[in-house]
Design a protein around this motif. Structure first.
Motif, PDB file in Angstrom:
ATOM      1  N   TYR B 127       0.845  -1.196   0.000  1.00 32.91           N
ATOM      2  CA  TYR B 127       0.000   0.000   0.000  1.00 32.91           C
ATOM      3  C   TYR B 127       0.880   1.245   0.000  1.00 32.91           C
ATOM      4  N   GLY B 128       0.370   2.266  -0.622  1.00 32.27           N
ATOM      5  CA  GLY B 128       1.055   3.542  -0.578  1.00 32.27           C
ATOM      6  C   GLY B 128       2.233   3.582  -1.521  1.00 32.27           C
ATOM      7  N   SER B 129       2.800   4.755  -1.656  1.00 32.55           N
ATOM      8  CA  SER B 129       3.922   4.875  -2.562  1.00 32.55           C
ATOM      9  C   SER B 129       5.198   4.650  -1.781  1.00 32.55           C
ATOM     10  N   VAL B 130       6.117   3.963  -2.418  1.00 28.78           N
ATOM     11  CA  VAL B 130       7.333   3.594  -1.700  1.00 28.78           C
ATOM     12  C   VAL B 130       8.186   4.807  -1.370  1.00 28.78           C
ATOM     13  N   GLU B 131       8.064   5.882  -2.162  1.00 27.91           N
ATOM     14  CA  GLU B 131       8.882   7.072  -1.879  1.00 27.91           C
ATOM     15  C   GLU B 131       8.608   7.585  -0.476  1.00 27.91           C
ATOM     16  N   ALA B 132       7.321   7.632  -0.142  1.00 30.48           N
ATOM     17  CA  ALA B 132       6.949   8.200   1.145  1.00 30.48           C
ATOM     18  C   ALA B 132       7.393   7.303   2.294  1.00 30.48           C
ATOM     19  N   LEU B 133       7.810   6.084   1.962  1.00 28.24           N
ATOM     20  CA  LEU B 133       8.099   5.125   3.019  1.00 28.24           C
ATOM     21  C   LEU B 133       9.582   4.962   3.287  1.00 28.24           C
ATOM     22  N   SER B 134      10.395   5.810   2.672  1.00 24.76           N
ATOM     23  CA  SER B 134      11.830   5.545   2.798  1.00 24.76           C
ATOM     24  C   SER B 134      12.279   5.586   4.258  1.00 24.76           C
ATOM     25  N   THR B 135      11.668   6.441   5.059  1.00 23.76           N
ATOM     26  CA  THR B 135      12.054   6.490   6.470  1.00 23.76           C
ATOM     27  C   THR B 135      11.691   5.186   7.168  1.00 23.76           C
ATOM     28  N   THR B 136      10.463   4.740   6.915  1.00 21.19           N
ATOM     29  CA  THR B 136      10.014   3.497   7.522  1.00 21.19           C
ATOM     30  C   THR B 136      10.935   2.339   7.129  1.00 21.19           C
ATOM     31  N   MET B 137      11.270   2.323   5.853  1.00 19.87           N
ATOM     32  CA  MET B 137      12.123   1.248   5.385  1.00 19.87           C
ATOM     33  C   MET B 137      13.506   1.344   6.003  1.00 19.87           C
ATOM     34  N   GLY B 138      13.929   2.578   6.255  1.00 15.31           N
ATOM     35  CA  GLY B 138      15.208   2.762   6.928  1.00 15.31           C
ATOM     36  C   GLY B 138      15.205   2.114   8.298  1.00 15.31           C
ATOM     37  N   VAL B 139      14.085   2.250   8.999  1.00 16.45           N
ATOM     38  CA  VAL B 139      13.974   1.648  10.319  1.00 16.45           C
ATOM     39  C   VAL B 139      14.071   0.124  10.223  1.00 16.45           C
ATOM     40  N   MET B 140      13.429  -0.414   9.201  1.00 15.22           N
ATOM     41  CA  MET B 140      13.480  -1.877   9.034  1.00 15.22           C
ATOM     42  C   MET B 140      14.900  -2.342   8.793  1.00 15.22           C
ATOM     43  N   THR B 141      15.621  -1.618   7.930  1.00 14.66           N
ATOM     44  CA  THR B 141      17.008  -1.975   7.676  1.00 14.66           C
ATOM     45  C   THR B 141      17.804  -1.902   8.964  1.00 14.66           C
ATOM     46  N   ALA B 142      17.517  -0.866   9.764  1.00 11.97           N
ATOM     47  CA  ALA B 142      18.237  -0.714  11.025  1.00 11.97           C
ATOM     48  C   ALA B 142      17.982  -1.912  11.937  1.00 11.97           C
ATOM     49  N   LEU B 143      16.739  -2.342  12.019  1.00 11.78           N
ATOM     50  CA  LEU B 143      16.402  -3.497  12.852  1.00 11.78           C
ATOM     51  C   LEU B 143      17.187  -4.719  12.415  1.00 11.78           C
ATOM     52  N   VAL B 144      17.175  -4.930  11.098  1.00  9.47           N
ATOM     53  CA  VAL B 144      17.832  -6.128  10.579  1.00  9.47           C
ATOM     54  C   VAL B 144      19.325  -6.074  10.828  1.00  9.47           C
ATOM     55  N   SER B 145      19.942  -4.924  10.540  1.00  7.39           N
ATOM     56  CA  SER B 145      21.392  -4.893  10.673  1.00  7.39           C
ATOM     57  C   SER B 145      21.820  -4.858  12.138  1.00  7.39           C
ATOM     58  N   PHE B 146      20.950  -4.344  12.994  1.00 10.32           N
ATOM     59  CA  PHE B 146      21.274  -4.362  14.416  1.00 10.32           C
ATOM     60  C   PHE B 146      21.420  -5.801  14.905  1.00 10.32           C
ATOM     61  N   VAL B 147      20.473  -6.643  14.536  1.00 11.51           N
ATOM     62  CA  VAL B 147      20.535  -8.041  14.954  1.00 11.51           C
ATOM     63  C   VAL B 147      21.668  -8.756  14.226  1.00 11.51           C
ATOM     64  N   GLN B 148      21.868  -8.364  12.975  1.00 11.82           N
ATOM     65  CA  GLN B 148      22.916  -8.986  12.175  1.00 11.82           C
ATOM     66  C   GLN B 148      24.295  -8.734  12.797  1.00 11.82           C
ATOM     67  N   SER B 149      24.467  -7.550  13.341  1.00  5.79           N
ATOM     68  CA  SER B 149      25.782  -7.205  13.897  1.00  5.79           C
ATOM     69  C   SER B 149      26.118  -8.087  15.084  1.00  5.79           C
ATOM     70  N   ALA B 150      25.102  -8.714  15.675  1.00  2.00           N
ATOM     71  CA  ALA B 150      25.359  -9.653  16.766  1.00  2.00           C
ATOM     72  C   ALA B 150      25.514 -11.071  16.221  1.00  2.00           C
TER      73      ALA B 150
END
Lengths: 234, 551
Positions: B127-150
């Motif tokens: 749903y929605g346009s992906v442009e408007a979601l770049s911040t949200t997607m940034g958070v997801m990447t952060a979550l993933v890489s945070f766990v990945q770093s461990a």
């Protein structure tokens, strides 16, 4: 079974309206189209000839198939969006190279589509449909933005193509004859475009017939090589 | 790692009556699991979430507190992204949704599916346009890489009524954020199907190559247009449950002699390089034939077949003859087949021919004409027309029969997947279900039924405590799910049915399926087609291709 006598290919960046142009001509309507997948093939009866028209997807990943779509083409319609200058640039950068496999005397037509978006034409519904991609936010709001690409730019591209193909301007139809501005939505110039091309293609078909089939291999006398490996190609 | 605990809301006094009647052995005392069932998603649930999100303070939160306090996950929809202009992106095919994370409409969606690159670049959003979601997607990447770093990988977050499921596939990250009662395993299955669909357009190898060369590549450019196929795939889960849930394809009910005749017709109509021919209507399989040389060792995976069935349903294939590369991810995720897709006689009956040769368009077109002629001789068009209601829009799923045909009063709907088809179920899992009729004609009602099926499926297939039989009395319907060595069955019954009555209905249904099974399913595996000794059919057309196609 109808065998195509001539081949016309529509090329151009995505969202310039290739499928819409073709559907406006073939089915007299302007439907909400969805992105074409791969290439779609249509047959059109023109006088006693069958002309096949390939509508291609203007997406990069299908460029592998571009040469197949263009092989032996008698005419190629290069399409751009008059509101989107980049789509004209793309024609030269990415699509011209695909036309190398077309027949040597291949005709080129350059078509600027979506004039209804920049001229007096109605705009509202179109923008709601989301058919006009990547317009700047400003022109999105104003219903009659000025045309971004002028017909002269298309004429210039046409002359460049002739140079690229090493054709003499005297041997081919004049640029003014081969550059069109259309609107698939209103139908403006669409019939003119296709019918002008068909009329030019017919004498070419006759000429090709007289010369016998060029560039093709008679496969009835050709034994295919034994297939050595199976599986799909990588 | 499973971040956060299973905080799935205990049903607050919901009239949930879930019990196993005849479940053998250990499942007998499963009453403990009953209260774990979250309540039906009702309207108050929607409002609750809405107000909760409003209360969130603005500003980006670090991923850490979210991990530790999973109930705060709603902060993912951070209003910080609101300054992005909610430009309608026509290429994303996401319709008119603004897609601004602060947008109430957007947040109220039950399930979001996102695809992003490893670098955090948005690729797809349901749903929605992906442009408007770049911040949200940034958070997801952060979550993933945070766990990945461990040195670990994040799989799922349970946050009150939300489930967040993460799936990393090569350079792509897929995320589902769901308020539906679907289990994490089911959501993961959905994400895998989304990934398979992307791979089928681009191949795994080229996705990997693109990102190896340019990490911040915008993959949307290559996927333009495919979003709608993804949308349809995800919609089908909610509107027409079965295919993805059961991992099976749905067959058009057809008298066996006709199906066999069509099968042998497909086997007869071959061309060099032809690997697979499929005859389908509205996303349902009529019959298929494989060529021995190409697919001998490796039979077509049902997931690939389902993907093809979903793909050819695209409106782009509604007119003309199409020729496009397609990759079958289970067969070979790194290679392309070339697909010829055409509607026969301008009906929704769709012929799909897969070739190994990029130049074989005209061969395939010839092949189609042979099939078309053969079908006319068989009178198959008319018979298929009777089996499938052509009056419906081709995009609508044209189901073939009404539940009335079973003749069991009180039965509203069912999903039946046979597990005892001789030597066949492993190759071609199938299921059957009748048309969704009233009271399941409205979108919300269908969604509700789909939710119930998903919940029962999750219980039957729970890894920790699988069940064999569930009898579920709800407010609006009674459901009975049953899995044996011979079948997997989900039935939806009227809410007034008694337990004894339900068993009677199910017995009746099973008897009916047994009687009709030749019609409902492809009972015997279609034989391989043999490649032609001489490529007789393609002589004149092939001359257009220049050279004769090699392998």
């Amino acid at each position: 079974m109808r065998k195509p006598d001539g081949k016309i290919v529509l090329l151009g960046d995505m969202n310039v309206g290739k499928t819409s142009l073709l559907q406006r001509y073939m089915e007299r309507r302007f439907p909400d189209t969805v992105s074409t997948v791969g290439g779609a093939f249509y047959l059109k009866q023109w006088r006693s000839f069958n002309i096949s028209i390939w509508d291609t997807a203007g997406r990069e990943q299908f460029h592998g198939l571009g040469s197949m779509y263009c092989r032996g083409a008698t005419a190629i319609i290069l399409t751009y969006d008059v509101n989107h200058p980049q789509s004209l640039v793309e024609l030269e950068d990415r699509f011209l190279g695909l036309t190398d496999t077309a027949s040597t005397d291949c005709l080129f037509a350059i078509v600027g589509n979506k004039v209804d978006l920049s001229e007096e034409g109605a705009v509202e519904s179109r923008e709601k449909d989301g058919c006009s991609p990547r317009l700047a936010a400003g022109s999105y709001m104003s219903p009659k933005g000025p045309k971004q690409v002028q017909l002269e730019d298309a004429v210039a591209l046409y002359k460049k193509i002739l140079k690229y193909k090493m054709l003499d301007e005297k041997d081919v139809p004049a640029a003014e004859q081969m550059c069109f501005e259309t609107s698939a939505k209103t139908g403006h110039n669409v019939d003119l475009l296709f019918e002008t091309l068909f009329d030019m293609v017919v004498p070419m078909i006759l000429r090709q017939r007289a010369q016998g089939p060029p560039q093709t291999v008679d496969i009835s006398s050709y034994k295919p090589p034994r297939r050595t490996k199976s599986g799909c190609c990588a | 790692m499973e971040a956060g605990g299973d905080t799935a809301a205990p049903a607050p006094g919901d009239a949930e009556d879930l019990e196993d009647t005849r479940s053998p052995s250990e499942e007998a005392g499963d009453s403990g699991g009953v209260h774990e069932e979250p309540p039906d998603p009702r309207e108050e649930g929607l409002e609750e979430t809405g107000s909760e999100i409003k209360d969130q303070p603005p500003g980006l939160q670090s991923p850490l507190p979210q991990l530790e306090a999973p109930s705060c996950t709603c902060r993912l929809w951070d209003p910080a992204a609101s300054e992005n202009s909610p430009l309608d992106d026509p290429e994303s095919g996401s319709g008119g949704q603004g897609g601004d994370p602060s947008d109430e409409d957007w947040r109220s969606k039950r399930k979001h599916v996102f695809v992003l690159s490893e670098a955090g670049k948005p690729i797809y959003s349901r749903y929605g346009s992906v442009e408007a979601l770049s911040t949200t997607m940034g958070v997801m990447t952060a979550l993933v890489s945070f766990v990945q770093s461990a040195g670990d990988a994040i799989r799922a977050i349970y946050a009150e009524d939300h489930k967040l499921v993460f799936l990393q596939q090569g350079p792509l990250l897929l995320v589902a954020v769901s308020r539906t009662p679907q289990s994490v395993a089911q959501l993961r299955g959905e994400l895998l199907a989304v990934h398979a669909q992307i791979v089928s357009t681009l191949t795994r190898a080229s996705v990997a190559r693109i990102f190896a060369r340019k990490q911040n590549y915008d993959l949307r450019r290559l996927l333009a247009g495919s979003e709608r196929t993804l949308d349809r795939l995800l919609d089908s889960v909610e509107q027409d449950p079965g295919a993805l849930l059961l991992g099976a394809v749905r067959c058009v009910p057809l008298a066996r002699p006709l199906r066999d005749a069509l099968g042998s017709l497909l086997r007869r109509c071959t061309a060099p390089g032809l690997a697979l021919s499929v005859l389908a209507v509205g996303g349902q399989l009529v019959t298929a034939a494989q060529e021995r040389n190409v697919l001998a060792e490796c039979r077509l995976d049902p997931a690939d077949l389902q993907l093809l069935l979903n793909w050819v349903g695209a409106p782009a294939f509604a007119a003309g003859e199409a020729w496009a590369p397609v990759c079958l991810p289970r067969f070979n995720p790194d290679g392309f087949f070339y697909a010829y897709v055409a509607r026969l006689d301008a009906t929704p009956v769709c012929l799909l021919l897969l070739s190994t040769d990029p130049e074989a368009f005209h061969d395939m077109a010839t092949c189609r004409r042979l099939v078309e002629d053969g079908m006319h001789t068989l009178g198959a068009m008319r018979a298929l027309g009777e089996a499938v209601s052509f009056s419906k829009a081709p995009s609508a799923i044209a189901l073939a029969y009404s539940v009335q045909a079973v003749g069991a009063s009180g039965l509203r709907h069912f999903l039946y997947k046979p597990l005892d088809i001789p030597d066949h179920h492993r190759q071609l899992p199938q299921f059957t279900s009748p048309e969704l009729e009233a009271p399941y004609s409205r979108e919300e009602e269908r969604q509700r039924l789909s939710d119930l099926y998903h919940r029962l499926h999750a219980r039957l297939h729970s890894t920790s405590r699988p069940l064999r039989l569930i009898y579920h009395v709800g407010e609006k319907e009674t459901l009975l799910a049953w899995v044996t060595s011979k079948f997997e069955l989900y039935t939806c019954l009227s809410p007034l049915v008694t337990k004894a009555g339900a068993i009677l209905v199910v017995t009746k249904l099973l008897r009916w399926v047994k009687k009709e099974e030749d019609r409902l399913f492809i009972r015997y595996p279609p034989k391989y087609s043999t490649p032609p000794a001489v490529p007789a059919a393609s002589m004149d057309q092939a001359s257009h291709n220049g050279l004769f196609p090699g392998p």
